[in-house]
Design an enzyme around this catalytic site. Structure first.
Site, PDB file in Angstrom:
ATOM      1  N   TYR A 196       8.321  29.301  -1.363  1.00 19.04           N
ATOM      2  CA  TYR A 196       9.315  28.620  -0.538  1.00 19.04           C
ATOM      3  C   TYR A 196       8.945  27.148  -0.434  1.00 19.04           C
ATOM      4  CZ  TYR A 196      11.519  32.692   1.878  1.00 19.04           C
ATOM      5  OH  TYR A 196      12.225  33.807   2.232  1.00 19.04           O
ATOM      6  N   ASN A 209      18.847  31.527   1.481  1.00 21.54           N
ATOM      7  CA  ASN A 209      17.917  32.634   1.625  1.00 21.54           C
ATOM      8  C   ASN A 209      18.493  33.681   2.561  1.00 21.54           C
ATOM      9  OD1 ASN A 209      15.203  33.815   1.238  1.00 21.54           O
ATOM     10  ND2 ASN A 209      15.076  33.511   3.449  1.00 21.54           N
ATOM     11  N   GLU A 210      18.705  34.865   2.051  1.00 22.89           N
ATOM     12  CA  GLU A 210      19.270  35.958   2.844  1.00 22.89           C
ATOM     13  C   GLU A 210      20.457  35.457   3.664  1.00 22.89           C
ATOM     14  OE1 GLU A 210      15.956  37.588   5.099  1.00 22.89           O
ATOM     15  OE2 GLU A 210      15.503  38.993   3.501  1.00 22.89           O
ATOM     16  N   GLU A 238      11.853  40.627  -2.494  1.00 20.15           N
ATOM     17  CA  GLU A 238      10.851  40.676  -1.424  1.00 20.15           C
ATOM     18  C   GLU A 238      10.475  42.134  -1.194  1.00 20.15           C
ATOM     19  OE1 GLU A 238      11.989  38.737   2.224  1.00 20.15           O
ATOM     20  OE2 GLU A 238      12.229  36.775   1.287  1.00 20.15           O
TER      21      GLU A 238
END
Ligand SMILES: *[C@@H]1O[C@H](CO)[C@@H](O)[C@H](O)[C@H]1NC(C)=O
Ligand SMILES: *[C@@H]1O[C@H](CO)[C@@H](O)[C@H](O)[C@H]1NC(C)=O
Ligand SMILES: *[C@@H]1O[C@H](CO)[C@@H](O)[C@H](O)[C@H]1NC(C)=O
Ligand SMILES: *[C@@H]1O[C@H](CO)[C@@H](O)[C@H](O)[C@H]1NC(C)=O
Ligand SMILES: *[C@@H]1O[C@H](CO)[C@@H](O)[C@H](O)[C@H]1NC(C)=O
Ligand SMILES: *[C@@H]1O[C@H](CO)[C@@H](O)[C@H](O)[C@H]1NC(C)=O
Length: 635
Positions: free
Chosen positions: A80, A184-185, A265
């Site tokens: 990240y 992200n998500e 993940e």
């Protein structure tokens, strides 16, 4: 708005297209939709990757951790990029020292590891505000992670800096970055704004060129997958050992009928919150499920492979039913510990990987040496009120009503709010935070005498007493901004009026406090006489600074700092902020001290800010092992 953004990008795109064509050559990384796999230089490729956060590991240990990941058999790392780590103030960028992303990418490249880059702009990661800079909140009602004009303009400016910076490391440009995640998500966020995702897609595409593989990652539900994915971005899923592999990959297949299976993940462990249990994920479950996924030909990234530490003020927080800040350690029960040491879980994972590909020959590098330096007695420096000239030389801002951290442009740490008691309070009198507006804790003194504490969601009323005109100080702590869910507009400070019974308190003096600047500059050790520490008879209550020295013994080995019987606070060693301690809440009991922070020849300077109550004998202990579970004594 769109015109403004794309105008900036069009220029860069032209620049990149030229460079891209010059260096591209045969290096390609793409998707084979027919054979359901990735293609690297035209050949089928399966990645076995691990997450590592360079922002949670000191620079001098990056290489050590990467080599251990390589020796475990991984062929990629996933990272990240926390925006707020690199743009601390709007328009001011930092890519040096522990923030030197280019150096990290070089080390990964030298180690033989490919990189899966996750530049956000939002990253979650249990990191302060999910990586978003707190200065975005200077526009009070900004709609984060949406098509909000100001938000998008800031995102656009940042991505222009960041994505051009990383472009030399793109795979097609002879680098190691094989794919780049967009947002992200995003499907876990209530906004579900497809225009926002489309704008991001356009920005990423323009800045990274047509050849770069772009993807999304979302949680294992249909709603998350549908709000988070977008045509043109390869949709991947994430899940841990509780999930059913078949069902989870079937779900990914509903969104990507063809192409590689990817778990972006796969959770090897989990995070801890203050006041809750210590999380652990069974190593046999992890290795068994890894084997099953690899046998399916799936690509797997293990989150985390090495978690590291939330140094300073970088921890995030959850906010579901209440505010739940994340602890300082980000050990995560990962295959490499917080201190980078190999575990049994790592060896089991390596054995599984061996079943599918050759792992590098040779031994796993050993754990770095640890040392228990023993007890150090501290002495009192002074309370906060006596140190305002040191931390706030410019003095206070006067305001009828309290101002937030963001309005004061101090984004992290502690600020002091001062007012005078409007009348005599002979009996204990309620001081009230009626709208739950203390974010997140306020330590209250009247004329220097500690009265108690207000805490967000938990303690909204306390009693104080004093005389008319007495000085009331509230030291307010930002415990880390919410990093997940709909409450990420997490302003800090005193957000609404405080009441004394029913009277609104007004006429505030608000001090920003640069503790870290003063301590990095040598305070208090450079000022204090070199006398031996004096034992304090009286325990000190309320926010008080302590200092001490760990005498050098020729070693600069990793160690773990335990503040037994202390209440809650912050610790620095040789000017570096190690993070928060809070042994009474737990579960974390020790703070990781990386060895290279210590001097082998100079006295090592310890500075402690205790917020509530120091022990009768103010001393700290350097141990040779961590203690992350309150009750087991070791972990
Ligand atoms: C940039 O970050 C590094 C690493 O945290 C720090 O040492 C340095 O002081 C920062 N630079 C500036 C100009 O703030
Ligand atoms: C990565 O490493 C390879 C060789 O190991 C080198 O040829 C290449 O230039 C490196 N890439 C970058 C971006 O430094
Ligand atoms: C996973 O789900 C599939 C299909 O629904 C089912 O057949 C299988 O038994 C499940 N596996 C486990 C381990 O529960
Ligand atoms: C405040 O003091 C009153 C009177 O002594 C007492 O009844 C009350 O419980 C106290 N409230 C708190 C929050 O301590
Ligand atoms: C600790 O502080 C003293 C006094 O300022 C200074 O001389 C010494 O170098 C410091 N130690 C380290 C390791 O920085
Ligand atoms: C933490 O300690 C408690 C009490 O000994 C124990 O029940 C629990 O299993 C431990 N948790 C972990 C993750 O080790």
């Amino acid at each position: 708005m769109t015109v403004k953004i794309c105008f900036v990008l069009a220029v860069n795109f032209a620049y990149l297209a030229v460079n891209g064509n010059l260096v591209n050559g045969d290096r390609t990384f793409s998707i084979d939709y027919k054979n359901n796999c990735f293609l690297k230089d035209g050949k089928p490729f399966q990645y076995i990757s691990g997450s590592i956060h360079y922002s949670r590991i000191p620079r001098y240990y990056w290489k050590d951790r990467l080599v251990k990941m390589y020796m475990a058999g991984l062929n990629a790392v996933q990272i990240y990029v926390p925006w707020n780590f690199h743009e601390p103030v709007q328009g001011v960028y930092n890519f040096t020292g522990d923030r030197d992303l280019g150096h990290f990418l070089d080390l990964a490249n030298q180690t033989g590891l490919l990189v899966i880059l996750r530049p956000g702009p939002y990253i979650c990661a249990e990191w302060e505000m999910g990586g978003l800079p707190a200065w975005l909140l200077e526009k009070p009602n900004i709609l984060l992670r949406s098509s909000d004009t100001d938000y998008l303009q800031a995102v656009c400016n940042w991505l222009n800096i960041l994505l051009l910076k990383v472009s030399p490391w793109l795979y097609a440009n002879k680098g190691n970055i094989i794919s780049v995640q967009v947002e992200n998500e995003y499907g876990s966020y209530h906004a579900c704004d497809y225009n926002y995702m489309r704008t991001l897609q356009k920005i990423f595409r323009n800045l990274l060129g047509a050849d770069t593989l772009l993807f999304t990652t979302d949680g294992n539900t249909d709603k998350e997958m549908s709000c988070g994915s977008l045509q043109g971005l390869y949709a991947t899923i994430d899940f841990g050992t509780d999930a059913n592999i078949t069902t989870a990959f079937q779900r990914q297949r509903r969104f990507e009928p063809h192409g590689p299976l990817v778990n972006s993940e796969f959770y090897t462990g989990w995070l801890d919150h203050w006041g809750e249990g210590h999380a652990q994920v069974d190593q046999w479950k992890v290795s068994k499920m890894l084997r099953e996924m690899l046998a399916l030909g799936a690509n797997v990234n293990m989150y985390m492979f090495e978690g590291g530490t939330n140094f300073g003020y970088w921890n995030g927080a959850d906010h579901d039913t209440r505010f739940r800040p994340v602890v300082t350690s980000y050990d995560y029960d990962a295959p490499l510990t917080e201190a980078g040491d190999p575990t049994e879980k790592l060896l089991l994972i390596r054995d599984v990987i061996k079943e599918f590909r050759d792992v590098p020959a040779g031994p796993m590098p050993p754990a770095t040496p640890k040392f228990g330096y023993g007890f150090v007695t501290l002495r009192k420096v002074g309370n906060i009120a006596s140190l305002l000239n040191t931390f706030s030389p410019q003095g206070p801002v006067k305001s009828q009503y309290p101002l937030t951290f963001e309005e004061m442009k101090q984004y992290y740490g502690y600020m002091l709010y001062r007012t005078k008691l409007p009348r005599e309070l002979r009996e204990p009198t309620p001081l009230i935070s009626p709208l739950n507006g203390v974010h997140d804790r306020a330590y209250v003194t009247v004329n220097g005498v500690y009265q108690g504490m207000l805490e967000r969601d938990t303690t909204l009323v306390m009693n104080i007493s004093g005389k008319q005109g007495d000085t009331m100080d509230l030291l307010v702590e930002n415990m880390g901004r919410v990093n997940f869910g709909s409450q990420i507009n997490d302003h800090k400070g005193i957000l609404g009026d405080l009441l004394l019974v029913s009277d609104v308190l007004s006429n505030w003096e608000i001090y920003t406090l640069d503790m870290d600047g003063a301590i990095a500059g040598g305070w208090p050790h450079s000022e204090a006489p070199q006398s031996p520490p004096v034992r304090q008879k009286e325990p000190s209550a309320g926010p008080v600074f302590y200092m001490g020295t760990l005498q050098p013994n020729g070693l600069a080995w990793d160690t773990f700092l335990k503040l037994n019987d202390w209440s809650k606070g912050q610790v620095w060693i040789n000017g570096v902020n190690l993070g928060r301690y809070w042994p009474s809440r737990g579960p974390q009991q020790t703070l990781y001290v990386p060895g290279p922070l210590l001097s082998t020849t100079q006295p090592n300077n310890i500075t402690v800010l205790e917020l509530e109550r120091a022990p009768d004998t103010p001393r700290v202990l350097f141990m040779d092992r961590p203690q992350l579970n309150r009750t087991t004594g070791r972990s």
